[in-house]
Design a protein around this motif. Structure first.
Motif, PDB file in Angstrom:
ATOM      1  N   UNK A 183       0.902  -1.315  -0.123  1.00  0.00           N
ATOM      2  CA  UNK A 183       0.181   0.233   0.026  1.00  0.00           C
ATOM      3  C   UNK A 183       0.768   1.279   0.082  1.00  0.00           C
ATOM      4  N   UNK A 184       1.835   0.932   0.278  1.00  0.00           N
ATOM      5  CA  UNK A 184       2.941   2.623   0.706  1.00  0.00           C
ATOM      6  C   UNK A 184       4.129   2.078  -0.412  1.00  0.00           C
ATOM      7  N   UNK A 235       3.980   2.011  -3.192  1.00  0.00           N
ATOM      8  CA  UNK A 235       4.496   3.936  -4.561  1.00  0.00           C
ATOM      9  C   UNK A 235       5.109   4.393  -4.471  1.00  0.00           C
ATOM     10  N   UNK A 236       5.122   4.751  -2.771  1.00  0.00           N
ATOM     11  CA  UNK A 236       5.478   6.137  -2.449  1.00  0.00           C
ATOM     12  C   UNK A 236       7.104   6.360  -2.104  1.00  0.00           C
ATOM     13  N   UNK A 270       7.645  12.036   0.790  1.00  0.00           N
ATOM     14  CA  UNK A 270       6.758  10.991   0.323  1.00  0.00           C
ATOM     15  C   UNK A 270       6.209  10.407   1.920  1.00  0.00           C
ATOM     16  N   UNK A 311       4.833  12.735   4.251  1.00  0.00           N
ATOM     17  CA  UNK A 311       3.145  12.499   4.033  1.00  0.00           C
ATOM     18  C   UNK A 311       2.583  11.382   4.484  1.00  0.00           C
ATOM     19  N   UNK A 312       3.329  10.421   4.662  1.00  0.00           N
ATOM     20  CA  UNK A 312       2.731   9.263   4.812  1.00  0.00           C
ATOM     21  C   UNK A 312       2.424   9.486   6.297  1.00  0.00           C
ATOM     22  N   UNK A 333      -2.136  18.292   0.193  1.00  0.00           N
ATOM     23  CA  UNK A 333      -1.355  17.320   0.558  1.00  0.00           C
ATOM     24  C   UNK A 333      -0.679  16.083  -0.323  1.00  0.00           C
ATOM     25  N   UNK A 389       0.053  12.822  -2.951  1.00  0.00           N
ATOM     26  CA  UNK A 389       1.454  12.903  -3.613  1.00  0.00           C
ATOM     27  C   UNK A 389       0.883  13.073  -5.154  1.00  0.00           C
ATOM     28  N   UNK A 419       2.793  12.349  -7.810  1.00  0.00           N
ATOM     29  CA  UNK A 419       3.446  11.450  -8.826  1.00  0.00           C
ATOM     30  C   UNK A 419       2.661  10.200  -8.732  1.00  0.00           C
ATOM     31  N   UNK A 420       1.612   9.920  -7.830  1.00  0.00           N
ATOM     32  CA  UNK A 420       0.631   8.821  -7.732  1.00  0.00           C
ATOM     33  C   UNK A 420      -0.969   8.810  -8.525  1.00  0.00           C
ATOM     34  N   UNK A 426      -5.041   5.814  -5.591  1.00  0.00           N
ATOM     35  CA  UNK A 426      -3.800   5.800  -4.699  1.00  0.00           C
ATOM     36  C   UNK A 426      -3.576   6.551  -3.665  1.00  0.00           C
ATOM     37  N   UNK A 478      -6.654   5.541  -2.142  1.00  0.00           N
ATOM     38  CA  UNK A 478      -6.487   4.394  -0.701  1.00  0.00           C
ATOM     39  C   UNK A 478      -5.530   4.119   0.251  1.00  0.00           C
ATOM     40  N   UNK A 479      -4.165   5.323  -0.016  1.00  0.00           N
ATOM     41  CA  UNK A 479      -3.452   4.914   0.828  1.00  0.00           C
ATOM     42  C   UNK A 479      -4.082   5.384   2.837  1.00  0.00           C
ATOM     43  N   UNK A 506      -6.045   2.415   3.143  1.00  0.00           N
ATOM     44  CA  UNK A 506      -5.628   0.768   3.479  1.00  0.00           C
ATOM     45  C   UNK A 506      -5.181   0.708   5.000  1.00  0.00           C
TER      46      UNK A 506
END
Lengths: 393, 213
Positions: free
Chosen positions: A6-7, A9-10, A304, A307-308, B95, B97, B99-100, B104, B107-108, B111
Motif C-alpha cells: 500500500x505504501x 508506490x511512494x 512522501x 506525508x504518509x 498534501x 502524492x 506522482x501517484x 492511489x 487508497x493509501x 488501506x
C-alpha cells in the motif's frame, strides 16, 4: 490492515542497485569468512582434545623444573610456593604435588620372578589418579601396601624380561603377584607385603596411598615436608595457550607430547583470530554501506514518507515494513554463507584422514548459532536505523 | 471528542492580529458533534490553527486539549491512532502524492483504516464528478479536481472531528454544494463534528458556532 504494497508506490527504492548488490556481496563474504573461522577453530579444537587423556572433562599434566645447563646440579625440586603459584595459573582447576619416598626402598618379587631392585615410591592425592581401585587404601598398622604401577613400566618390563630369562606378565596377572617391599631406616629394615591393584596410564611412577607415604617418610625418612619434584595440574584444557605461556615464562617444564598441540593451537588461534577480526570488519563495513543506502532511500522519499506519517501511519510500523524488505536478502546471504562453511568444513574433514571420524559431518551448532546471530544483528540494526531516520521526519 | 482552547496564540503572530479574535487569547470549547465555522482574512493564522489541532505544529502559547491531552503530548503511536481514528483533515495545500494516481492517493488512507469499499470510493468520486480522474496522476489534475480527491481521502476513516482548511477554495458553487453535502452526510453518519476554516462565511454550512479568528 495496511501492508508494504500500500505504501510501496511512494517509496523510491529503484536506483542505486549497484551499491545494494555490493553491500550484499560484502556481507556474504564477511559472513562466510567469520563462520568458517569459527568452524575451523572448533575442528582444530576437536582434533586436539581427542588426543589428550581426559577424566570427567579434565586434562592432567605433570610439571617439573626445566633443567638447563645453568641450573643442573642444583636442587631443582618444587616447593609449596611453587604449588601456590601454579594453582593460580590461568586455566588451572587444581594442582597437587607428587611426593616421593625420603628413604631407601627395595622390592623383590619372591620366588616366581627372581627379580629385585631399589625402587622409588610416589604418592598423590587420589583425585589426580586416572584409576582408583577400591583396594587402594591403607591404614596405620596395615602390612599390606597397595600399589598402582605405571602401565608404561609394565610394558618396559615385558620388553626386557625375555632377554633376562624372566616371564612376561599381563596387566591382570600383575595384580596377583605378591611383592616384598623393604623400607630401610638408619637402624634397620622393615618389610611389607605389597601388591599391584591397578595400572595408571597417566602417572609414570610406582604409586602408593598418600597417607602411607607421609607416614613412612616420617617414620623411615629424614624429613617430613620435603620438596617434591613433580606437580600435577588439573585443567579443562591441557592445550590452553595462556597456561602454556605462563608455565614457559616461569621456567616450568611440561610434557611436550601432551601439550604439543597447544603450541600449534597458539599459532592457529592467532591466525584464526586475525581472520575473524578481518571478517567482522568486512561485515561492519557492509552494514555501514546498508546504513548509507537506507539514509539515501529515506532522504529521496523524505517528503512522501513525511506525508504518509501525517496521514496517520506510525513511523515504527513504517520502519518495520520497509526493513522487512531486507529480511529475505539477509536470510539468503546467511544461508549461502552457512553452505559455504559446510563445504569448507567437509573439505577439511576429508583432508585430515586421522581425524575424519572425530569431526561430525554437519557444521557445529555454534556455527549455525553464529549465522543466526549475524542475521539477527543485520535485521535489528537495519530496523533500528530505519526507525531512527523515520522519527526524524 | 471535546476540543478545549485556553489562551491559545501562535508565538509568531503580530499582537495587532490577535485583537478582536474569538479564538486567539480566548477560551473556547468545541463540543462533540458541533459544527464550527472559523472565518478570517488571509494571514490571520487559519492554517496554523488547523495544524495546531492536528498536532503538526506546536509553536504556540496557551493550551489545546483533545479529551484532556495536548496534541503535541501524544507519542508516535498515539498520534497515529488519533489521525487514523479520531481526527481527519483536508489541508489547504491538499498534501497529495503528485506522482501517484488519484485512486492511489485515496487508497493509501483507506488501506490504513479499511473504512470503505472500492465501490463506495468510486460512488463518492462519481458524486463529486471526479470518477474519470481516479486513474489519472494527481499532479496532472486541476486544483479543483485535486481538492475533491483530498476531500474523498479525508472521508476514508472514522473520525470524531473533521478539520477543513479552505476546502472549497477552487470549487465552483455547484461543486462546492456537492462536496459540502457529501461531507455533512458522512459527518452525520459518524456523529462527528467539523471545524471549518475559511476566508468567508459559507451560507450553506449549518454552523452551530461561528467564530472570528
Amino acid at each position: 490492515m495496511a501492508s508494504y504494497k500500500d505504501i510501496a508506490p511512494f517509496i523510491d527504492t529503484g536506483r542505486n542497485r549497484g551499491s545494494r548488490i555490493f553491500g550484499y556481496t560484502g556481507l556474504g563474504i564477511g559472513t562466510l569468512l567469520l563462520l568458517s573461522c569459527l568452524q575451523f577453530y572448533l575442528d582444530i579444537n576437536q582434533l586436539i582434545k581427542e588426543k589428550s587423556l581426559r577424566k570427567d572433562g579434565f586434562d592432567f599434566i605433570s610439571v617439573t623444573r626445566e633443567i638447563t645447563n645453568e641450573n643442573m646440579g642444583k636442587d631443582n625440586r618444587l616447593t609449596l610456593a611453587n604449588l601456590q603459584e601454579i594453582k593460580s595459573a590461568p586455566g588451572v582447576e587444581d594442582a597437587a604435588p607428587l611426593i616421593s619416598n625420603q628413604f631407601r626402598a627395595k622390592v623383590s618379587a619372591g620366588n616366581v620372578i627372581p627379580f629385585s631392585t631399589d625402587i622409588f615410591l610416589e604418592a598423590i592425592n587420589n583425585n589426580f589418579l586416572d584409576t582408583l581401585p577400591p583396594g587402594f587404601i591403607w591404614q596405620e598398622g596395615q602390612n599390606n601396601i597397595p600399589i598402582i604401577l605405571s602401565s608404561e613400566f609394565l610394558e618396559m618390563y615385558n620388553i626386557f624380561a625375555p632377554t633376562q630369562g624372566l616371564p612376561q606378565i599381563s596387566g591382570e596377572s600383575a595384580a596377583s603377584l605378591n611383592v616384598q617391599l623393604e623400607c630401610f631406616t638408619i637402624t634397620g629394615v622393615e618389610g611389607f607385603r605389597a601388591h599391584i591393584v591397578g595400572l595408571s596410564d597417566r602417572i609414570n611412577s610406582v604409586l602408593v596411598p598418600e597417607n602411607f607415604l607421609i607416614w613412612a617418610n616420617k617414620k623411615f625418612g629424614q624429613s617430613e615436608n620435603a620438596p617434591f619434584s613433580r606437580i600435577y595440574i588439573k585443567t579443562r584444557d591441557a592445550n590452553n595457550p595462556n597456561l602454556l605461556q605462563f608455565l614457559d615464562k616461569k621456567d616450568y617444564h611440561v610434557n611436550k607430547e601432551r601439550t604439543r598441540f597447544g603450541r600449534i593451537k597458539q599459532v592457529l588461534q592467532g591466525i584464526i583470530a586475525g581472520l575473524g577480526l578481518f571478517a567482522i570488519l568486512v561485515i561492519a563495513l557492509a552494514i555501514l554501506l546498508f546504513a548509507f543506502y537506507l539514509q539515501l532511500l529515506i532522504s529521496r522519499s523524505r517528503d512522501n514518507l513525511r506525508l504518509i506519517v501525517t496521514l496517520g501511519y506510525e513511523p515504527g510500523w513504517l520502519g518495520k515494513q520497509v526493513s522487512k524488505r531486507w529480511v529475505p536478502a539477509y536470510g539468503i546471504i546467511v544461508l549461502i554463507a552457512l553452505s559455504g562453511a559446510q563445504i569448507l568444513h567437509s573439505i577439511f574433514r576429508t583432508s585430515v584422514h586421522s581425524g575424519m571420524d572425530r569431526m561430525s559431518f554437519p557444521i557445529s551448532i555454534y556455527t549455525f548459532a553464529l549465522g543466526l546471530i549475524i542475521f539477527c544483528v543485520c535485521a535489528v540494526i537495519n530496523s533500528y536505523l530505519l526507525r531512527k531516520e523515520l522519527r526524524r521526519l | 471528542m471535546q476540543i478545549q482552547l485556553q489562551q491559545l496564540q501562535p508565538v509568531y503572530l503580530e499582537k495587532e492580529k490577535l485583537v478582536g479574535s474569538e479564538i486567539w487569547n480566548n477560551q473556547q470549547i468545541f463540543e462533540s458533534g458541533s459544527l464550527v465555522e472559523i472565518v478570517a482574512a488571509s494571514g490571520r493564522g487559519k492554517s496554523s490553527f488547523i495544524h495546531f489541532l492536528y498536532g503538526l505544529r506546536n509553536d504556540y502559547q496557551g493550551k489545546i486539549s483533545l479529551e484532556g491531552v495536548a496534541p503535541d503530548a501524544f507519542n508516535y503511536k498515539q498520534t497515529a491512532l488519533l489521525r487514523s481514528k479520531k481526527l481527519s483533515i483536508v489541508f489547504q495545500d491538499l498534501k497529495l502524492f503528485e506522482s501517484a494516481t488519484c485512486l492511489q492517493n485515496i487508497l493509501v488512507k483507506n488501506a490504513l483504516t479499511g473504512f470503505s469499499s472500492t465501490d463506495a470510493i468510486e460512488a463518492m468520486a462519481e458524486r463529486l464528478g471526479v470518477r474519470n480522474k481516479l486513474a489519472a496522476m494527481a499532479g496532472n489534475c486541476s486544483y479543483g479536481e485535486r481538492q475533491r480527491i483530498a476531500i474523498i481521502r479525508a472521508l476514508q476513516q472514522p473520525f470524531e472531528f473533521l478539520l477543513l482548511d479552505e476546502p472549497f477554495s477552487h470549487l465552483d458553487e455547484m461543486n462546492r454544494e456537492k462536496a459540502l453535502d457529501l461531507i455533512l452526510e458522512e459527518t452525520k453518519k459518524q456523529n462527528a463534528g467539523i471545524v471549518l476554516a475559511d476566508l468567508e462565511t459559507n451560507p450553506s454550512f449549518p454552523a452551530t458556532k461561528r467564530l472570528k479568528l
